[in-house]
Write a protein that holds these residues in place. Structure first.
Motif, PDB file in Angstrom:
ATOM      1  N   ASN A 174       0.833  -1.193   0.000  1.00 52.28           N
ATOM      2  CA  ASN A 174       0.000   0.000   0.000  1.00 52.28           C
ATOM      3  C   ASN A 174       0.868   1.243   0.000  1.00 52.28           C
ATOM      4  OD1 ASN A 174      -1.523  -2.097   2.066  1.00 52.28           O
ATOM      5  ND2 ASN A 174      -2.886  -1.152   0.583  1.00 52.28           N
ATOM      6  N   PRO A 175       0.386   2.335  -0.576  1.00 52.41           N
ATOM      7  CA  PRO A 175       1.125   3.604  -0.462  1.00 52.41           C
ATOM      8  C   PRO A 175       1.005   4.157   0.951  1.00 52.41           C
ATOM      9  CG  PRO A 175      -0.989   3.955  -1.526  1.00 52.41           C
ATOM     10  CD  PRO A 175      -0.832   2.455  -1.375  1.00 52.41           C
ATOM     11  N   MET A 176       1.908   5.036   1.323  1.00 54.49           N
ATOM     12  CA  MET A 176       1.826   5.701   2.610  1.00 54.49           C
ATOM     13  C   MET A 176       0.514   6.487   2.666  1.00 54.49           C
ATOM     14  SD  MET A 176       4.706   8.141   4.309  1.00 54.49           S
ATOM     15  CE  MET A 176       4.650   9.247   2.898  1.00 54.49           C
ATOM     16  N   PRO A 177      -0.282   6.343   3.744  1.00 52.66           N
ATOM     17  CA  PRO A 177      -1.598   6.976   3.791  1.00 52.66           C
ATOM     18  C   PRO A 177      -1.537   8.486   3.585  1.00 52.66           C
ATOM     19  CG  PRO A 177      -1.357   5.376   5.561  1.00 52.66           C
ATOM     20  CD  PRO A 177      -0.011   5.512   4.919  1.00 52.66           C
ATOM     21  N   VAL A 178      -0.610   9.151   4.231  1.00 50.49           N
ATOM     22  CA  VAL A 178      -0.466  10.603   4.082  1.00 50.49           C
ATOM     23  C   VAL A 178       1.014  10.923   4.160  1.00 50.49           C
ATOM     24  CG1 VAL A 178      -2.722  11.247   5.028  1.00 50.49           C
ATOM     25  CG2 VAL A 178      -0.803  10.882   6.567  1.00 50.49           C
ATOM     26  N   ASN A 179       1.364  12.138   3.763  1.00 50.20           N
ATOM     27  CA  ASN A 179       2.758  12.559   3.872  1.00 50.20           C
ATOM     28  C   ASN A 179       3.019  13.006   5.302  1.00 50.20           C
ATOM     29  OD1 ASN A 179       5.317  13.476   3.632  1.00 50.20           O
ATOM     30  ND2 ASN A 179       4.856  15.085   2.142  1.00 50.20           N
ATOM     31  N   LEU A 180       3.633  12.137   6.072  1.00 48.06           N
ATOM     32  CA  LEU A 180       3.835  12.391   7.488  1.00 48.06           C
ATOM     33  C   LEU A 180       5.236  12.906   7.812  1.00 48.06           C
ATOM     34  CD1 LEU A 180       2.208   9.116   8.900  1.00 48.06           C
ATOM     35  CD2 LEU A 180       1.123  11.336   8.606  1.00 48.06           C
ATOM     36  N   SER A 181       6.088  13.044   6.814  1.00 46.51           N
ATOM     37  CA  SER A 181       7.513  13.253   7.075  1.00 46.51           C
ATOM     38  C   SER A 181       7.795  14.460   7.963  1.00 46.51           C
ATOM     39  CB  SER A 181       8.272  13.402   5.755  1.00 46.51           C
ATOM     40  OG  SER A 181       8.190  12.211   5.002  1.00 46.51           O
ATOM     41  N   ALA A 182       7.195  15.600   7.655  1.00 45.21           N
ATOM     42  CA  ALA A 182       7.496  16.813   8.416  1.00 45.21           C
ATOM     43  C   ALA A 182       7.066  16.680   9.872  1.00 45.21           C
ATOM     44  CB  ALA A 182       6.809  18.018   7.767  1.00 45.21           C
TER      45      ALA A 182
END
Length: 542
Positions: A174-182
């Motif tokens: 699955n792709p990462m659900p949301v961009n959580l990096s920051a």
């Protein structure tokens, strides 16, 4: 999945038929070998969310299994995991991992007594559910600091080791659900700063940034797979060693508990069910108890940790009754949520389980084999899948890699057929002839230890043959003929290195125990003081 090949040599069991009888006892074999005899035992509370629980780990061990293995290999101390939750094929499966929980929910659990076991060390991994629900990284870190303070207030002197949130990576499935990096970076940075603050206050707190896992080490955007969990365990192992060397904790001389060695046996006679409990560590059986059911034609059982789940066929319908041996509570008989969706009336049934997952297979009146799966941790069943065929008997066993192995007797040829479902990979293979060579049977039984299936078949002349399928190595042993005659039905259950066969012969229930490591067996005997039975089922609770 590859077809298993046959070994030319039969097992040592044939030579042991006339040998010394063995009394089954708790085996020293375990998922992880014991640490050095004099190593202190360190009580560890794995505290967190689904990653602590082991979500997306095929074995359910998550990071806890590899971490225990690393501690055992080091030999300096042994880990005794504590917690109210259960997951994993490892013997020491206790944890306080709660899928979906936020930082505040975990804090509420601490308020409600999750530290009651008085751990030496708390392994903490929290925060991803807050961020995944849109929370700010800095605010979530502040709540995490408050939780750390709460732990120290509840148990001064405890060591808290925290790993940061796993570096974001697109997973295999699955792709990462949301961009959580920051937000993850902000969270990790704030907790890294907290390490010196806590230590200056005289508290035993360590923080380490978690590794950035590769896509091949992630199952989805949030959870590692078993390869990723092994890498994640290294971070905790390093900090455990460092804090142990600093004498932040010393452990104790407490002995690690042995795994349970209690079998739950159910016998069927004239439509009624009775059950008895066999404690092989203590060497004793309970008396037989009526289970309040009549008109039953088939029965099977499988255990999800301390709960033995019994499924009985009556008038073509499947009914369930659950006994929790940790609490001593039994349910009444009930129809599971899948009952109305069963495509055909049931004529035969089998169940196997791994951790909280139970796999139920039914032969319908059309001869087809159907299966449905239950997740008792999540509280839900799947629908039924039609696997075709024309069968009259079925058995199943789930190995520790998450593969459900089905063995069914063809209604026309009496040949034993096999089909395997890999729940970790999400695929089934096709029906093939099972065992090292073609065998015909009137009944079959299977149980598993590790990735090995122990398969038994009752032949047309009432003898019993068995073989071991090592699915890790990819081969079967030769068929070995067991002692005894006049056998009509058979079931089996395996735990702690001993396979327990329960068979009906002459209308009586008999037991034969096989020490798999030693390759020896005892003689047929009547369990629980003896009982009349037409068939039986057995399972070990954990």
């Amino acid at each position: 999945m590859p077809r298993l090949t046959a070994l030319a040599a039969t097992t040592a069991l044939l030579a042991a038929v006339g040998g010394t009888a063995v009394a089954p006892a708790v085996s020293s074999a375990a998922t992880v070998a014991p640490a050095a005899a004099n190593a202190p035992v360190v009580r560890v509370l794995p505290l967190g969310d689904s990653i602590t629980f082991g979500r997306s780990s095929c074995t359910g061990n998550g990071y806890r299994g590899p971490l225990q293995g690393l501690a055992t290999a080091g030999g300096r101390y042994a880990l005794d995991f504590v917690g109210s939750n259960r997951n994993g094929v490892m013997d020491d499966y206790a944890n306080e991992g709660h899928p979906g929980f936020t930082v505040d929910q975990i804090g509420q659990g601490v308020d409600q007594g999750w530290l009651a076991a008085r751990p030496d060390v708390v392994l903490l991994h929290i925060g991803i559910n807050d961020l995944n629900q849109g929370a700010n990284g800095t605010d979530t870190a502040a709540r995490a600091v408050a939780l750390v303070n709460k732990i120290f207030a509840a148990q001064p002197g405890v060591t808290v080791i925290m790993q940061g949130l796993i570096g974001a990576s697109t997973g295999m499935n699955n792709p990462m659900p949301v961009n959580l990096s920051a937000n993850m970076d902000a969270f990790n940075t704030r907790l890294q700063q907290e390490e010196s603050v806590q230590q200056q206050a005289g508290r035993h707190f360590r923080f380490a940034k978690a590794p950035t896992l590769t896509p091949a080490q992630m199952n989805d955007g949030l959870h590692p797979n078993d390869a990723g969990y092994a890498v994640f365990a290294q971070g905790f192992a390093t900090l455990l060693d460092q804090t142990y060397s600093a004498r932040w904790f010393t452990g104790s001389a407490t002995q690690l508990a042995r795994p349970s060695d209690a079998v739950r046996l159910v016998g069927l006679k004239d439509g009624r069910l009775r059950n008895a409990e066999g404690d092989f560590a203590a060497g004793q059986w309970s008396s037989w108890n009526d289970m309040g059911a009549d008109g039953v034609t088939e029965v099977t059982s499988a255990a999800t940790f301390s709960v033995n789940r019994i499924f009985a066929v009556r008038d073509g319908k499947v009914f369930e009754k659950d006994g929790d041996y940790a609490t001593g509570q039994w349910s009444n008989w009930f129809e599971p949520s899948f009952a109305d969706a069963l495509p055909r009336k049931a004529v035969a049934v089998s169940a196997s389980a791994l951790n909280h997952a139970l796999h139920l297979v039914v032969i319908g009146e059309d001869g087809h084999l159907y299966n449905a799966d239950a997740d008792y941790e999540a509280g839900r069943w799947t629908g039924w899948t039609d696997h075709g065929g024309n069968f009259k008997r079925v058995t199943s066993a789930t190995t520790t890699d998450g593969v459900n192995h089905l063995f069914a007797v063809d209604a026309t040829t009496n040949q034993v057929m096999e089909k395997d479902g890999d729940y970790c990979a999400g695929r089934w293979n096709g029906w093939t002839a099972s065992g090292p060579s073609v065998v015909t049977a009137q009944d079959v039984a299977a149980s598993a230890s590790g990735r090995t299936v122990h398969l038994s078949a009752v032949t047309a002349n009432g003898t019993l043959v068995r073989t071991d399928g090592d699915f890790a190595a990819g081969h079967w042993s030769g068929w070995a003929q067991m002692p005894g005659s006049g056998i009509t039905r058979v079931t089996s259950a395996t735990a702690n290195g001993v396979e327990h066969l329960f068979a009906t012969s002459g209308g009586r229930l008999k037991e034969l125990d096989i020490d798999l490591a030693a390759g020896t067996m005892n003689s047929w005997a009547e369990p629980a003081g003896g009982a009349d039975a037409q068939s039986a089922t057995a399972a070990f609770t954990r």
